[in-house]
Design a protein around this motif. Structure first.
Motif, PDB file in Angstrom:
ATOM      1  N   ILE A 151       7.951   3.498   4.914  1.00 20.99           N
ATOM      2  CA  ILE A 151       9.197   2.719   4.846  1.00 20.99           C
ATOM      3  C   ILE A 151      10.269   3.503   4.098  1.00 20.99           C
ATOM      4  O   ILE A 151      11.429   3.558   4.537  1.00 20.99           O
ATOM      5  CB  ILE A 151       8.943   1.352   4.180  1.00 20.99           C
ATOM      6  N   SER A 152       9.905   4.146   2.992  1.00 23.97           N
ATOM      7  CA  SER A 152      10.865   4.943   2.217  1.00 23.97           C
ATOM      8  C   SER A 152      11.422   6.084   3.038  1.00 23.97           C
ATOM      9  O   SER A 152      12.627   6.350   3.023  1.00 23.97           O
ATOM     10  CB  SER A 152      10.202   5.502   0.961  1.00 23.97           C
ATOM     11  N   THR A 153      10.559   6.770   3.791  1.00 25.04           N
ATOM     12  CA  THR A 153      10.995   7.895   4.624  1.00 25.04           C
ATOM     13  C   THR A 153      11.980   7.434   5.692  1.00 25.04           C
ATOM     14  O   THR A 153      13.012   8.069   5.919  1.00 25.04           O
ATOM     15  CB  THR A 153       9.774   8.580   5.283  1.00 25.04           C
ATOM     16  N   ILE A 154      11.668   6.318   6.340  1.00 26.78           N
ATOM     17  CA  ILE A 154      12.563   5.786   7.377  1.00 26.78           C
ATOM     18  C   ILE A 154      13.907   5.397   6.781  1.00 26.78           C
ATOM     19  O   ILE A 154      14.972   5.734   7.322  1.00 26.78           O
ATOM     20  CB  ILE A 154      11.902   4.591   8.100  1.00 26.78           C
ATOM     21  N   LEU A 155      13.878   4.692   5.660  1.00 25.96           N
ATOM     22  CA  LEU A 155      15.128   4.259   5.025  1.00 25.96           C
ATOM     23  C   LEU A 155      15.968   5.448   4.554  1.00 25.96           C
ATOM     24  O   LEU A 155      17.197   5.449   4.712  1.00 25.96           O
ATOM     25  CB  LEU A 155      14.836   3.310   3.859  1.00 25.96           C
ATOM     26  N   VAL A 156      15.320   6.466   3.997  1.00 30.90           N
ATOM     27  CA  VAL A 156      16.049   7.666   3.552  1.00 30.90           C
ATOM     28  C   VAL A 156      16.663   8.382   4.754  1.00 30.90           C
ATOM     29  O   VAL A 156      17.805   8.851   4.692  1.00 30.90           O
ATOM     30  CB  VAL A 156      15.129   8.601   2.741  1.00 30.90           C
ATOM     31  N   ALA A 157      15.934   8.460   5.868  1.00 33.47           N
ATOM     32  CA  ALA A 157      16.468   9.113   7.075  1.00 33.47           C
ATOM     33  C   ALA A 157      17.691   8.359   7.607  1.00 33.47           C
ATOM     34  O   ALA A 157      18.706   8.970   7.967  1.00 33.47           O
ATOM     35  CB  ALA A 157      15.389   9.201   8.144  1.00 33.47           C
TER      36      ALA A 157
ATOM     37  N   PRO B 142       0.821  -1.208   0.000  1.00 26.11           N
ATOM     38  CA  PRO B 142       0.000   0.000   0.000  1.00 26.11           C
ATOM     39  C   PRO B 142       0.862   1.269   0.000  1.00 26.11           C
ATOM     40  O   PRO B 142       1.952   1.302   0.591  1.00 26.11           O
ATOM     41  CB  PRO B 142      -0.803  -0.107   1.303  1.00 26.11           C
ATOM     42  N   ALA B 143       0.384   2.315  -0.658  1.00 25.67           N
ATOM     43  CA  ALA B 143       1.151   3.556  -0.848  1.00 25.67           C
ATOM     44  C   ALA B 143       1.576   4.192   0.470  1.00 25.67           C
ATOM     45  O   ALA B 143       2.717   4.649   0.596  1.00 25.67           O
ATOM     46  CB  ALA B 143       0.338   4.545  -1.671  1.00 25.67           C
ATOM     47  N   ASP B 144       0.691   4.227   1.483  1.00 25.95           N
ATOM     48  CA  ASP B 144       1.065   4.869   2.747  1.00 25.95           C
ATOM     49  C   ASP B 144       2.144   4.076   3.481  1.00 25.95           C
ATOM     50  O   ASP B 144       3.042   4.640   4.097  1.00 25.95           O
ATOM     51  CB  ASP B 144      -0.160   5.096   3.640  1.00 25.95           C
ATOM     52  N   VAL B 145       2.123   2.741   3.379  1.00 22.39           N
ATOM     53  CA  VAL B 145       3.146   1.907   4.005  1.00 22.39           C
ATOM     54  C   VAL B 145       4.478   2.072   3.277  1.00 22.39           C
ATOM     55  O   VAL B 145       5.530   2.251   3.910  1.00 22.39           O
ATOM     56  CB  VAL B 145       2.715   0.415   4.020  1.00 22.39           C
TER      57      VAL B 145
END
Length: 195
Positions: free
Chosen positions: A119-125, A112-115
């Protein structure tokens, strides 16, 4: 025999950015020609090889460190690239476009897009923090190396100055010749200055 984790990359974490960027560059450049394996071979090799060479040069200039060295491989270019590794990039491009990308694309599209956004935001951080720490560490290492080189040069200069002074300013011994008295130190200095 004990196995031990060896970090071969620039970052503290287990990621090696050049592989990731190489995969992205390969995907971007070869995706438009995904129907032609010879074009994937050629474009994948060129894009990844150029990226590898430029990255190696920039890392050397910025941090005075080599993170890989192909100097022992035949026909290498400044140790940053070589035909063998370029061929490997070529093969990886075909595997990536024909096998890996379709598998991962379909799996990622099921999330799902929100998940996937979270996940993308956490990995980028995490990646950004690791990159910031690694760059700071590399700059500190560069500074330590420069300070160490300065200390070595300073010590060599001091040693040479001490040797020079000890040769020039030896204890004065008188040389007695009939009708002439000269110290050895004055004679040595006069001989050096006169030549």
């Amino acid at each position: 025999m004990e196995k031990e984790w060896i970090n071969r990359g620039f970052l503290y974490g287990p990621l090696i950015p050049i592989y990731g960027y190489g995969a992205v560059v390969g995907l971007l450049f070869t995706f438009p020609v995904r129907g032609s394996i010879p074009m994937i071979f050629l474009i994948g090799m060129l894009g990844s090889t150029v990226l590898e060479y430029c990255t190696g040069v920039v890392m050397q200039k910025l941090f005075h460190a080599r993170y890989w060295d192909y100097s022992r491989n035949r026909f290498n270019l400044n140790g940053y690239i070589c035909p063998f590794c370029s061929f490997a990039w070529r093969l990886f491009s075909v595997v990536q476009i024909k096998i890996l990308h379709p598998l991962f694309a379909s799996a990622i599209l099921e999330v799902p897009a929100d998940v996937s956004s979270l996940i993308s935001t956490i990995l980028v951080a995490i990646y950004a923090a690791d990159t910031a720490l690694s760059v700071q560490s590399a700059l500190n290492l560069k500074k330590k190396r420069q300070n160490n080189q300065i200390n070595v040069l300073q010590k060599r200069t001091e040693d040479r100055l001490v040797r020079f002074q000890s040769k020039r300013l030896q204890p004065i011994k008188v040389i007695s010749l009939p009708g002439l008295t000269i110290t050895r130190a004055v004679a040595r200095i006069a001989g050096k200055c006169g030549s």
